[in-house]
Design an enzyme around this catalytic site. Structure first.
Site, short mmCIF file in Angstrom:
data_model
loop_
_atom_site.label_atom_id
_atom_site.label_comp_id
_atom_site.label_asym_id
_atom_site.label_seq_id
_atom_site.Cartn_x
_atom_site.Cartn_y
_atom_site.Cartn_z
N TYR A 192 14.57 -2.50 15.15
CA TYR A 192 14.39 -2.63 13.42
C TYR A 192 15.43 -3.44 13.03
CZ TYR A 192 13.40 -1.50 8.59
OH TYR A 192 12.78 -0.73 7.13
N ASP A 194 -2.53 -9.81 7.57
CA ASP A 194 -2.18 -9.03 8.27
C ASP A 194 -0.96 -10.16 8.42
OD1 ASP A 194 -1.08 -8.83 11.26
OD2 ASP A 194 -2.81 -8.92 12.26
N VAL A 195 0.97 -10.22 8.31
CA VAL A 195 1.71 -10.77 8.63
C VAL A 195 1.52 -11.45 9.18
CG1 VAL A 195 2.13 -9.90 6.04
CG2 VAL A 195 3.39 -8.70 8.50
N GLY A 225 0.73 -1.20 0.08
CA GLY A 225 0.27 0.00 0.05
C GLY A 225 0.97 1.49 0.10
N SER A 226 2.06 1.28 0.15
CA SER A 226 2.90 2.38 0.46
C SER A 226 5.17 1.69 0.17
CB SER A 226 2.44 3.00 1.52
OG SER A 226 3.46 2.34 2.60
N GLY A 227 5.08 3.04 0.01
CA GLY A 227 6.35 2.69 0.32
C GLY A 227 7.21 2.01 -0.57
N ILE A 228 7.68 1.77 -0.78
CA ILE A 228 8.43 0.56 -1.03
C ILE A 228 7.52 -0.42 -2.24
CG2 ILE A 228 10.53 -1.67 -1.93
CD1 ILE A 228 12.44 0.02 0.27
N THR A 282 13.27 7.65 0.53
CA THR A 282 12.24 8.52 1.04
C THR A 282 11.08 7.80 1.09
OG1 THR A 282 13.36 9.73 -0.13
CG2 THR A 282 10.67 10.48 0.18
N ALA A 338 17.46 -5.51 14.66
CA ALA A 338 17.07 -6.54 14.93
C ALA A 338 16.07 -8.18 14.15
CB ALA A 338 17.50 -7.10 16.05
#
Length: 252
Positions: A162, A67-68, A16-19, A196, A164
């Site tokens: 994060y 939900d992963v 849904g967003s980002g990468i 970004t 880890a």
């Protein structure tokens, strides 16, 4: 189109967003059929709507809620994919991830666990469940791409959880590569630097300035630049790349 992802059924988490969003866009541009899975179904719907406008109506894309961190949610997503396409995807892109940043001495147990559950456990569960479906159908020429992070290699202030989780993603990837190769499934990791995205949008400007000072390219990366590498790893052009970790960091 030899060496392309043309026609490949592709499952993207965190779509849904980002990468994740950029990966859907670039993979669709190259002819892949996209299953955009996200915890925010509205965002996933928007991605599918946007890429569908640029594609022939004969190419069917799909958006799913997922939900992963919950195996039942992933299994339900797989069932929906099989209902629609009659086969599992042969490209899996694990982009779903969250941050709950804080200094180690202040980091709550809940914030630590939530990041591990989504970033690490979620990658493990999605990889396991979808790889099992690929093996059962005896499909080959499959590719799993997991999004780790450069901070999983070096650590980062305020990101013990994060860092880890992403270090774990990289090692799950290498292990999966060794185990799945015999089934015709490659597994590789992409390690973005400072890109970004909504995650970095929340970073204070003075902290961003410190990042920029140590990035030789002197800028943050764009999600599309990571997505191009994901698309290469999904394609037949990377047919002998397995168990690799590819950094996309501007030289950081």
């Amino acid at each position: 189109m030899s060496g392309s992802v043309l026609g490949k059924l592709t499952f993207v988490t965190g779509a849904g967003s980002g990468i994740g969003r950029a990966a859907c866009q670039i993979l669709a541009r190259e002819g892949a059929r996209i299953i955009a899975a996200d915890r925010n179904i509205n965002s996933a719907n928007q991605v599918v709507e946007a890429i569908s406008k640029k594609q022939p109506s004969s190419i069917k894309h799909l958006s799913l809620n997922i939900d992963v961190s919950q195996s039942e949610s992933i299994k339900n997503a797989l069932k929906q994919v099989l209902d629609v396409y009659k086969e599992p995807p042969t490209v899996i892109v694990n982009c779903a991830g969250i941050t709950r940043d804080n200094f180690l001495l202040k980091l709550s147990e809940q914030d630590f666990q939530e990041v591990i559950d989504v970033n690490l456990k979620g990658t493990f569960l999605t990889t396991q469940i979808f790889a099992q479906a690929i093996v059962e159908k005896q499909l080959t020429n499959a590719s799993i791409i997991n999004i780790a992070s450069i901070v999983g290699k070096y650590g980062n202030i305020g990101q013990a959880n994060y860092s880890a989780s992403k270090a774990g993603v990289e090692l799950i990837t290498r292990t999966a590569a060794k185990e799945f190769g015999q089934f015709g499934i490659r597994c590789n990791a992409v390690l973005p630097g400072f890109i970004t995205t909504p995650m970095t949008d929340a970073v204070p400007d003075k902290v961003k300035a410190k990042f920029l000072a140590v990035i030789p390219c002197k800028r943050l990366g764009e999600p599309e630049e990571v997505a191009e590498v994901i698309t290469f790893l999904a394609s037949d052009k990377s047919s002998y790349i397995n168990g690799a970790s590819i950094e996309v960091t501007g030289g950081f």
